[in-house]
Design an enzyme around this catalytic site. Structure first.
Site, short mmCIF file in Angstrom:
data_model
loop_
_atom_site.label_atom_id
_atom_site.label_comp_id
_atom_site.label_asym_id
_atom_site.label_seq_id
_atom_site.Cartn_x
_atom_site.Cartn_y
_atom_site.Cartn_z
N HIS A 71 0.82 -1.22 0.00
CA HIS A 71 0.00 0.00 0.00
C HIS A 71 0.85 1.27 0.00
O HIS A 71 0.37 2.33 -0.40
CB HIS A 71 -0.98 0.00 1.18
CG HIS A 71 -0.40 0.37 2.50
ND1 HIS A 71 0.00 -0.56 3.43
CD2 HIS A 71 -0.16 1.58 3.07
CE1 HIS A 71 0.46 0.05 4.51
NE2 HIS A 71 0.37 1.35 4.31
N ASP A 101 -0.02 -7.38 1.47
CA ASP A 101 0.55 -6.05 1.67
C ASP A 101 2.08 -6.05 1.70
O ASP A 101 2.69 -5.44 2.58
CB ASP A 101 0.01 -5.41 2.96
CG ASP A 101 0.15 -3.89 2.95
OD1 ASP A 101 0.25 -3.32 1.86
OD2 ASP A 101 0.18 -3.31 4.04
N ASN A 175 5.43 4.94 9.28
CA ASN A 175 6.08 3.71 9.75
C ASN A 175 5.84 2.54 8.81
O ASN A 175 6.62 1.58 8.78
CB ASN A 175 5.55 3.30 11.13
CG ASN A 175 6.38 3.84 12.28
OD1 ASN A 175 5.88 4.57 13.12
ND2 ASN A 175 7.66 3.49 12.31
N SER A 176 4.74 2.60 8.05
CA SER A 176 4.36 1.48 7.19
C SER A 176 5.51 1.06 6.28
O SER A 176 6.13 1.88 5.63
CB SER A 176 3.16 1.86 6.33
OG SER A 176 2.00 1.98 7.10
N VAL A 230 18.40 -24.18 -12.01
CA VAL A 230 18.32 -25.14 -10.90
C VAL A 230 16.86 -25.31 -10.48
O VAL A 230 16.45 -26.38 -10.05
CB VAL A 230 19.18 -24.67 -9.71
CG1 VAL A 230 19.04 -25.63 -8.53
CG2 VAL A 230 20.64 -24.56 -10.11
#
Length: 321
Positions: A71, A101, A175-176, A230
């Site tokens: 977001h 998110d 802070n997100s 791989v």
């Protein structure tokens, strides 16, 4: 020892844990500024907005790969990342999973400080620290405890989110996308949301969910020109001291396997998720691009010798590419 002295000693230990943890992860924490395209409704009921946005993130690979919230970069027309040392870079969106998110960005820089990812189980009551950029205040630290695990978050007009870590750590706008770390400075989740009208409740996406997103995005990079592969996706992890000692290893990092493609050489060689690849053809593998570089020298049908750690023990296998 008096009660006062005991309290002071406990406070010193708490402060030392928070300070040390923040210092360890701090160099890898970034500020993310976003110019958005069009108008949208903000996460968790914020008013409709256009223009700029602010969030946090952290470097998880030294070649410039950054984790943040989906977001934070949703509808982004331009993304700018500011490192802890003040350098600024334009960033590209590598991949995103809005359902959980999580988003991965990349900047044009190399040999960057990397946040160490945790590997130990989480417990309710353990100390956690959030590092980010609340309200644009760069590299702010808040501390608290895990108050619950495996939480489900529902709010009007937004996606239902599950398996979240609930904390009482102060989380504010900006802070997100920043890291939630343990007392050793190891990332255990990505800070994602603050419950509207619920004082002191914060939520983070747990590391297991984050690793699933990394695996889905990163496994494509182990495919070399000509289709040589791989068939694994993974990420750089720090080796435990006990693992290094028991196996006689000098390298500090390896590549943790997070995804194995069905029918791939890795599956046929019985590699498993969470194995840690440490060498390929005798050369150290410390992150996915090391394995990619070595694989590029081979052709389809050739053999590749891999050494890896499983359950603390070193094992070897030959993969037919």
């Amino acid at each position: 020892m008096s009660t006062y002295e005991k309290d002071a000693q406990a406070l010193d230990a708490y402060s030392h844990a928070v300070t040390t943890s923040a210092e360890r992860v701090g160099p890898a924490v970034v500020r993310i500024d976003v110019e958005r395209e069009g108008r949208r409704y903000g996460y968790y009921g914020a008013p409709p907005r256009s223009g700029g946005g602010l969030g946090s993130g952290f470097i998880f690979s030294s070649d410039g790969q950054i984790l943040t919230n989906a977001h934070v970069v949703e509808n982004a027309g331009h993304i700018q990342v500011t490192l802890a040392d003040g350098r600024k870079f334009d960033a590209g969106l590598v991949g995103s999973d809005p359902e959980v998110d999580v988003a991965i960005l990349r900047i044009g820089a190399d040999h960057l400080p990397v946040a160490e990812l945790g590997r130990t189980p989480l417990r309710v009551g353990q100390l956690v620290i959030a590092v980010g950029n609340p309200y644009g205040l760069n590299w702010t630290v808040t501390a608290g405890v895990i108050s619950a695990l495996d939480r489900t978050l529902e709010a009007p007009g937004v996606r239902r989110m599950t398996r979240l870590i609930q904390t009482d750590t102060s989380i504010n706008p900006g802070n997100s996308g920043g890291p939630l770390v343990d007392s050793a400075g190891r990332v255990i989740g990505i800070t994602t949301a603050m419950m509207p009208m619920a004082q002191g409740l914060g939520f983070s996406v747990p590391l297991d969910v984050v690793k699933d997103v990394i695996a889905r995005v990163a496994h494509k990079r182990t495919v070399a020109p000509g289709g040589v592969s791989v068939g694994v996706g993974g990420m750089r992890v720090r080796l435990e001291e006990s693992q290094r000692h028991s196996s006689g290893l000098t390298q500090q990092f390896g590549m943790e396997v997070l995804e194995i493609r069905p029918g791939s050489p890795a599956e046929q060689a019985e590699l498993k998720r969470l194995d840690i690849i440490i060498t390929a053809d005798g050369e150290a593998v410390t992150e996915p691009r090391d394995l990619q570089r070595i694989v590029r020298r081979h052709k389809v049908g050739e053999k590749l010798a891999l050494s890896f750690l499983r359950g603390g023990k070193q094992r070897r296998v030959t993969v037919v590419l």
